[in-house]
Design an enzyme around this catalytic site. Structure first.
Site, PDB file in Angstrom:
ATOM      1  N   HIS A  18      45.390  47.249  50.215  1.00 27.07           N
ATOM      2  CA  HIS A  18      44.405  46.144  49.601  1.00 27.07           C
ATOM      3  C   HIS A  18      44.041  46.550  47.980  1.00 27.07           C
ATOM      4  CE1 HIS A  18      43.906  43.882  53.239  1.00 27.07           C
ATOM      5  NE2 HIS A  18      44.276  44.877  53.702  1.00 27.07           N
ATOM      6  N   LYS A  64      31.545  36.457  44.276  1.00 30.66           N
ATOM      7  CA  LYS A  64      32.401  37.441  44.669  1.00 30.66           C
ATOM      8  C   LYS A  64      31.527  38.806  44.265  1.00 30.66           C
ATOM      9  CE  LYS A  64      35.726  36.352  41.670  1.00 30.66           C
ATOM     10  NZ  LYS A  64      36.814  36.375  42.147  1.00 30.66           N
ATOM     11  N   ARG A  65      32.113  40.068  44.990  1.00 34.02           N
ATOM     12  CA  ARG A  65      31.352  41.219  44.826  1.00 34.02           C
ATOM     13  C   ARG A  65      31.353  41.376  43.312  1.00 34.02           C
ATOM     14  NH1 ARG A  65      29.713  44.595  48.950  1.00 34.02           N
ATOM     15  NH2 ARG A  65      29.474  46.147  47.384  1.00 34.02           N
ATOM     16  N   LYS A 112      36.198  42.795  37.905  1.00 32.27           N
ATOM     17  CA  LYS A 112      36.286  41.309  38.075  1.00 32.27           C
ATOM     18  C   LYS A 112      35.710  40.570  36.836  1.00 32.27           C
ATOM     19  CE  LYS A 112      35.915  41.889  43.107  1.00 32.27           C
ATOM     20  NZ  LYS A 112      36.887  41.447  43.872  1.00 32.27           N
ATOM     21  N   THR A 143      40.637  36.025  47.697  1.00 35.38           N
ATOM     22  CA  THR A 143      40.884  35.153  48.691  1.00 35.38           C
ATOM     23  C   THR A 143      39.928  34.088  48.396  1.00 35.38           C
ATOM     24  OG1 THR A 143      39.434  36.588  50.136  1.00 35.38           O
ATOM     25  CG2 THR A 143      41.914  36.640  50.488  1.00 35.38           C
ATOM     26  N   LYS A 194      39.787  29.714  48.607  1.00 36.83           N
ATOM     27  CA  LYS A 194      38.870  28.683  49.271  1.00 36.83           C
ATOM     28  C   LYS A 194      38.400  27.810  48.406  1.00 36.83           C
ATOM     29  CE  LYS A 194      37.978  33.018  52.116  1.00 36.83           C
ATOM     30  NZ  LYS A 194      37.043  33.943  52.133  1.00 36.83           N
TER      31      LYS A 194
HETATM   32  N1  GPU Z   1      39.357  44.725  48.976  1.00 35.00           N
HETATM   33 BR1  GPU Z   1      40.792  48.556  48.983  1.00 35.00          BR
HETATM   34  C1  GPU Z   1      38.146  44.916  49.363  1.00 35.00           C
HETATM   35  O1  GPU Z   1      37.412  43.773  49.498  1.00 35.00           O
HETATM   36  N2  GPU Z   1      37.471  45.794  49.714  1.00 35.00           N
HETATM   37  C2  GPU Z   1      38.177  47.110  49.810  1.00 35.00           C
HETATM   38  O2  GPU Z   1      37.818  48.194  50.071  1.00 35.00           O
HETATM   39  C3  GPU Z   1      39.611  47.178  49.166  1.00 35.00           C
HETATM   40  C4  GPU Z   1      40.121  45.808  48.734  1.00 35.00           C
HETATM   41  C5  GPU Z   1      39.684  43.384  48.780  1.00 35.00           C
HETATM   42  C6  GPU Z   1      40.624  43.239  47.203  1.00 35.00           C
HETATM   43  O3  GPU Z   1      39.890  43.802  46.298  1.00 35.00           O
HETATM   44  C7  GPU Z   1      41.070  41.701  47.229  1.00 35.00           C
HETATM   45  O4  GPU Z   1      41.756  41.602  46.107  1.00 35.00           O
HETATM   46  C8  GPU Z   1      41.852  41.499  48.341  1.00 35.00           C
HETATM   47  O5  GPU Z   1      41.965  39.823  48.245  1.00 35.00           O
HETATM   48  C9  GPU Z   1      41.202  41.439  49.604  1.00 35.00           C
HETATM   49  O6  GPU Z   1      40.642  43.066  49.651  1.00 35.00           O
HETATM   50  C10 GPU Z   1      41.694  41.284  50.800  1.00 35.00           C
HETATM   51  O7  GPU Z   1      43.217  41.875  50.682  1.00 35.00           O
END
Ligand code: GPU
Length: 838
Positions: free
Chosen positions: A373, A564-565, A570, A672, A676
Site C-alpha cells: 500500500h 485525509k490524514r 499529501k 480512496t 468517495k
Molecule cells: N495507507 Br502503508 C495507509 O492508509 N496507511 C498505511 O500504513 C499505508 C498505506 C494508504 C495509502 O496511503 C493510500 O494511498 C491507499 O489508498 C490506502 O492505503 C489503501 O490502499
C-alpha cells in the site's frame, strides 16, 4: 411454531419477535430490548439506552443470517478468504446494517412512532476507530463487498481497547485525547472465549532429535499470551450472507496467574496480567510510517498467530487434511503488518504439526498473498535483528532458512550478481541488521499486488524491481474501490433517491449502472434537482460549521475540501499557499472579483509528526486572520473541522464541490477519499498520482482539473538537482505568500512559529510544492472560472458521479476473487437449517 402467550398481538410468533421486519414487530422488539437488555423503560431511558435497544433489535435480525451462514460454510467446507489486517476502520455499524438489511425506512417509522428520531439515535453510536486512514478503511469496504458478493470470508485483526485518538484543537494546535469507544459497551460483538488460543513470545530454542530420528526444534518461551476472539457480523447488502470480523484481545493465561497466586505473589500475577493485556491496548497512530517499536511487533505476531491457529482449528473441524490448508484458505496480507505470517505458518506446520520443510513451504506460498500500500521509504517495515531475536527467536531461525533457500534461487537465476543478492536478501546488512518485512512477504506469497495502476507500475519499476525481475508472474494490480452502500446510499440518501428515481436501484450492487445517468445530463429538470440536492446538503454543513466552529459560511461559495490524514506528501500546505495567494490578491485590491470559496480541512496528524502538526496550526492560524479580516468581506473562509472520522466523513463527502487530491506524483499509492468525493458529485483538482490517474480516465479529462508534475517529471527534476529557492525568487506571488507567513502575519507577529516549515520548503522542499505552485494556482483559477458557469459545473458533477462505476469495492473484490483467490460465491438460503427456537 408457537404463539406468544398473554400478549396483545395474538398472531405474533416467537421467531417474529427476533426476526420480524414489520413496523409493529420492530416497535415491540425495541421496547422489549429496552426493558430486558438495558433495564429501562421510556420514562427514564437515556439516548444511549435507546441507541442500545435499537442496536440489539437490529442485531437480533442479523443473527439468523449469521448463524445460517456459518452452518452452510461449515457443512460445505467452503473455500474462504482470510483478510489479515492490523486495522479495520469500520465506522458506525447501526446505519450500515439498516441499509444492508433493507429496513432503514421501517425502522425510521418504528422509532418515530415511539416519539424518537432515527438520525438522533444513529448519532449516538461511538464508532470503532480501529484504524488510521485509507488502509484500515479499505479493509472495511472489502468486508462489505465480500459479504455482498456472497464470498466466504473472515476478517482477522486486533480488538484495540483504544482506537485512533480523538482530536481536539486548542489554540490552533492538535491535542490528542484517548478514544474510549468501548465505555458504553459494544452491542455488535460476541466474545468467543471457547476459541481462545495461546501465543508465545521471547525465550530461546533448543534443537532435539524426535523418535523418527528427525532434526526438530523446541521453543521455550519467556511469556505466553492468551488471545480471545470477539466476533462481529458483517452483513452483505440485500443478501442473506453474514460473514465475520474476528478481532483478538490479549489476556494473561489463567495457569500463569495461578502459579503466582499460590506462591502468594498476588500482585505479581496481576502485574503479569497487565503486561499481557497491554498487547491489545492501543492502536499505533502512525499512518504510512513505521515506528519500529517492540510492542508493535508483539501486536503483529499476536494477531497473526491467533488467526493462523484459528484457521488450522477450522481446517481440522471441517475434516480437511492440513496438507490442504491452501485449498481451504487464502490469506490476504494487508500490507506488511501481518507479514510475519510467512514465518509463523511455517513454524506451525513444521514445529507444531510435524510437516517437512518443503511441503510446509509449498503450502505457505500457495496460501499467502501480499498487498503493498505504499511507495514511501519510511513506511517499509524493518525490524532490528536484535529485537527479533529477543521476541521471536524461532521465527528468526526460520527466516534465516527461508533466506538461505531464496538466495540460492536468486543465484541460480542471476549468477554472479552479488549486488543483487545484497539488495534482495531478507536481511538488511548495510549497518545494524534488520529483517525486511516486504521482502519476506514477497518471497512467501504467490501474489503481490499494488492498489492502483500507477502504483503497481512504480512498484515494478522501482521499490520492488528486483522482485519483479525474479517473479514477474506474481505481480498484479488491484485498483482500490469503495463501498457504495456506506458512501452514497447511507451517507447521501437524497442523491440516492434522485438517482434511483431515474435509473432504478440496480446501481447499488452494480455501480457501473450509474452510467445510465448520462442520459439525463441534458435534462434541465434533472440538473436542477441535482443542484438543489447539493445545495441542501451544503446548507446542512453550514449549520454544522456554525455550531461546531462558530464560523458563518456562505452556502453558495465553492466548498473546497481536503479531508485525509495530515502528511507532507499529501501537501495540505500547498492548499494553504493557494489560500494565502487569494488573500494577498484581495489585500492588494479589495474590490477584486473573486469567486467565493470555503476551504474545509479535516484530518489527524500522527502525534509524533511535528511538521504535520505545524501544518494544522498554520491552517488554523490562516483561518483566524482570513475569516476575520474585513477586507475579505466573507469571500474566503477557512474551516478546520476537528476529529475527522468515518462518521464525520459521511457528512463531508456529499457536501463537497471540489475535492483536493494534490499529493506529489509518485507518492500516494491510490487514495480512496478521491473516489468517495467524486461518487457524490464533487469535481477533483488533482495531480497524476495514485488512482487519480484512473479516475480522470473514467470521467474524462474535460471533467477533471489536472495540474502539476508527473511521476517521471518528479524523478527527472530531482535527478537534475531541485532548487526551491529559485522558484521563490522568480515567482512574485509565491514569494509574497512565503513572506506573508514569515512576517508573522498569521502568528500575531511571531516570526519564529512557522520558521521550521518555511525553512523546510525554502531549502529542501522534498515534496516539490514550489515546483508545482504555479500550475496549482493556474488550475485553481480555472476552477473558479468554471464554477461561475453553473450549468457547466452541474453537468461536470453529474458526469463525475455517473462515471464512477469502476471504483466500487465490488469490482475490486471480483478482481481479487478471479485473479488471486480463486473463490466463487456461496449463496446462503435462509432455509429451515437454523431457527431461533426449536
Ligand atoms: N495507507 Br502503508 C495507509 O492508509 N496507511 C498505511 O500504513 C499505508 C498505506 C494508504 C495509502 O496511503 C493510500 O494511498 C491507499 O489508498 C490506502 O492505503 C489503501 O490502499
Amino acid at each position: 411454531m408457537q404463539t406468544v402467550p398473554n400478549h396483545q398481538v395474538d398472531n405474533l410468533q416467537i421467531e417474529d419477535d427476533r426476526t420480524g421486519l414489520s413496523v409493529e414487530c420492530l416497535k415491540r422488539a425495541f421496547l422489549d430490548n429496552l426493558f430486558y437488555v438495558q433495564g429501562k423503560f421510556p420514562k427514564i431511558a437515556t439516548k444511549n439506552d435507546y441507541y442500545m435497544a435499537l442496536a440489539y433489535t437490529v442485531r437480533d435480525r442479523l443473527l439468523q443470517r449469521w448463524i445460517n451462514t456459518a452452518v452452510i460454510y461449515t457443512e460445505r467446507a467452503s473455500r474462504t478468504v482470510s483478510y489479515l489486517s492490523a486495522e479495520f476502520l469500520m465506522g458506525p455499524h447501526l446505519g450500515n446494517n439498516l441499509v444492508n438489511l433493507g429496513i432503514y425506512d421501517q425502522v425510521k417509522q418504528a422509532v418515530s412512532e415511539l416519539g424518537l428520531d432515527l438520525e438522533d439515535l444513529l448519532e449516538q453510536e461511538e464508532e470503532p476507530g480501529l484504524g488510521n486512514g485509507g488502509l484500515g478503511r479499505l479493509a472495511a469496504c472489502y468486508l462489505d463487498s465480500m459479504a455482498t458478493l456472497e464470498i466466504p470470508s473472515l476478517g482477522y485483526g486486533i480488538r484495540y481497547e483504544f482506537g485512533i485518538f480523538d482530536q481536539d484543537i486548542r489554540d490552533g494546535w492538535q491535542v490528542e485525547i484517548t478514544d474510549k469507544w468501548l465505555h458504553c459497551g459494544n452491542p455488535w460483538e460476541i466474545a468467543r472465549p471457547e476459541w481462545e488460543v495461546y501465543v508465545r513470545l521471547g525465550g530461546h530454542t533448543e534443537a532435539y532429535t524426535d523418535e523418527h530420528g528427525r532434526y526438530r526444534v523446541r521453543w521455550i518461551p519467556f511469556q505466553v499470551i492468551k488471545g480471545v476472539p470477539h466476533d462481529t457480523p458483517i452483513l452483505g447488502y440485500k443478501t442473506n450472507t453474514a460473514n465475520t470480523l474476528r478481532l483478538w484481545t490479549a489476556e494473561a493465561p489463567e495457569s500463569f496467574d495461578f502459579a503466582a497466586f499460590n506462591s502468594g505473589d498476588y500482585l505479581g500475577a496481576v502485574q503479569e496480567k497487565m503486561v499481557s493485556e497491554n498487547l491489545s491496548k492501543v492502536l499505533y497512530p502512525n499512518d504510512d510510517s513505521s515506528q519500529g517499536k517492540r510492542l508493535r511487533l508483539a501486536q503483529q505476531i499476536f494477531f497473526v498467530s491467533c488467526s493462523l491457529q484459528d484457521m488450522i482449528r477450522i481446517v481440522f473441524r471441517q475434516n480437511v487434511p492440513l496438507e490442504k490448508f491452501h485449498e481451504k484458505f487464502v490469506v490476504q496480507l494487508n500490507d506488511t503488518h501481518p507479514a510475519i505470517a510467512v514465518a509463523e505458518l511455517m513454524r506451525l506446520l513444521i514445529d507444531e504439526h510435524d510437516m517437512g520443510w518443503d511441503q510446509a513451504w509449498q503450502i505457505t506460498q500457495k496460501s499467502l498473498a501480499y498487498t503493498n500500500h505504499t511507495l514511501l521509504p519510511e513506511a517499509l517495515e524493518r525490524w532490528p535483528i536484535s529485537l527479533f531475536r529477543e521476541l521471536l527467536p524461532r521465527h528468526l531461525e526460520i527466516i534465516y532458512e527461508i533466506n538461505y533457500h531464496f538466495l540460492e534461487e536468486v543465484k541460480a537465476k542471476f549468477p554472479g550478481d552479488s549486488d543483487r543478492l545484497r539488495r534482495m536478501s531478507l536481511i538488511d546488512e548495510s549497518g545494524e541488521k534488520y529483517v525486511r518485512m516486504a521482502h519476506l512477504a514477497c518471497v512467501g506469497s504467490h501474489s503481490i499486488n499494488g492498489v492502483a495502476a500507477l502504483h503497481t507500475k512504480l512498484l515494478q519499476q522501482d521499490v520492488l524491481r528486483d522482485f519483479y525481475q525474479m517473479y514477474p508472474e506474481k505481480f498484479n494490480n488491484k485498483t482500490n474501490g469503495v463501498t457504495p452502500r456506506r458512501f452514497i446510499v447511507l451517507s447521501n440518501p437524497r442523491l440516492t433517491n434522485l438517482i434511483s428515481s431515474k435509473i432504478g436501484d440496480n446501481w447499488i450492487k452494480h455501480l457501473e449502472d450509474l452510467k445510465h445517468l448520462e442520459a439525463f445530463v441534458d435534462d434541465p429538470e434533472f440538473c436542477s434537482q441535482w443542484r438543489s440536492i447539493k445545495s441542501a446538503i451544503k446548507q446542512d454543513l453550514v449549520a454544522y460549521i456554525a455550531q461546531q466552529n462558530g464560523i458563518t459560511v456562505n452556502p453558495d461559495s465553492i466548498f473546497d475540501i481536503q479531508a485525509k490524514r495530515f502528511h507532507e506528501y499529501k501537501r495540505q500546505h500547498l492548499n494553504a499557499l493557494h489560500i494565502i495567494t487569494l488573500y494577498n490578491r484581495i489585500k492588494a485590491n479589495p474590490d477584486i472579483d473573486i469567486t467565493p470559496r470555503t476551504f474545509i480541512f479535516g484530518g489527524k496528524a500522527a502525534p509524533g509528526y511535528y511538521m504535520a502538526k505545524l501544518i494544522i496550526k498554520l491552517l488554523n492560524s490562516i483561518g483566524d486572520v482570513v475569516n476575520n479580516d474585513p477586507d475579505v468581506r466573507d469571500r474566503l473562509k477557512v474551516v478546520f473541522l476537528k476529529d475527522y472520522s468515518v462518521k464525520f466523513a459521511q457528512r463531508v463527502y456529499p457536501a463537497a464541490d471540489l475535492s483536493e487530491q494534490i499529493s506529489m506524483a509518485g507518492k500516494e499509492a491510490s487514495g480512496t477519499g478521491n473516489m468517495k468525493f467524486a461518487l457524490n458529485g464533487a469535481l477533483t483538482i488533482g495531480t497524476l498520482d495514485g488512482a487519480n490517474v484512473e479516475i480522470r480516465e473514467e470521467v474524462g479529462e474535460d471533467n477533471f482539473f489536472i495540474f502539476g508534475l508527473t511521476a517521471p517529471e518528479v524523478y527527472a527534476l530531482k535527478a537534475r538537482g531541485y532548487r526551491p529557492l529559485d522558484y521563490y525568487h522568480s515567482n512574485r506571488e509565491l514569494k509574497a505568500v512565503i513572506d506573508r507567513i514569515a512576517s508573522g502575519h498569521f502568528s500575531h507577529g511571531d516570526t519564529k512559529l512557522f520558521k521550521p516549515l518555511l525553512d523546510s520548503l525554502l531549502y529542501r522542499d522534498e515534496y516539490l510544492l514550489f515546483a508545482d505552485y504555479q500550475a496549482y494556482i493556474d488550475c485553481q483559477d480555472r476552477v473558479s472560472q468554471v464554477y461561475r458557469d453553473r450549468d457547466r459545473w452541474t453537468r461536470m458533477s453529474i458526469l463525475n458521479a455517473a462515471r464512477m462505476g469502476k471504483f466500487s469495492s465490488d469490482r475490486s473484490i471480483r478482481d481479487y476473487c478471479q485473479d488471486i483467490w480463486n473463490i466463487k460465491p456461496v449463496p446462503i438460503e435462509l432455509g429451515e437449517c437454523i431457527q431461533a427456537k426449536e
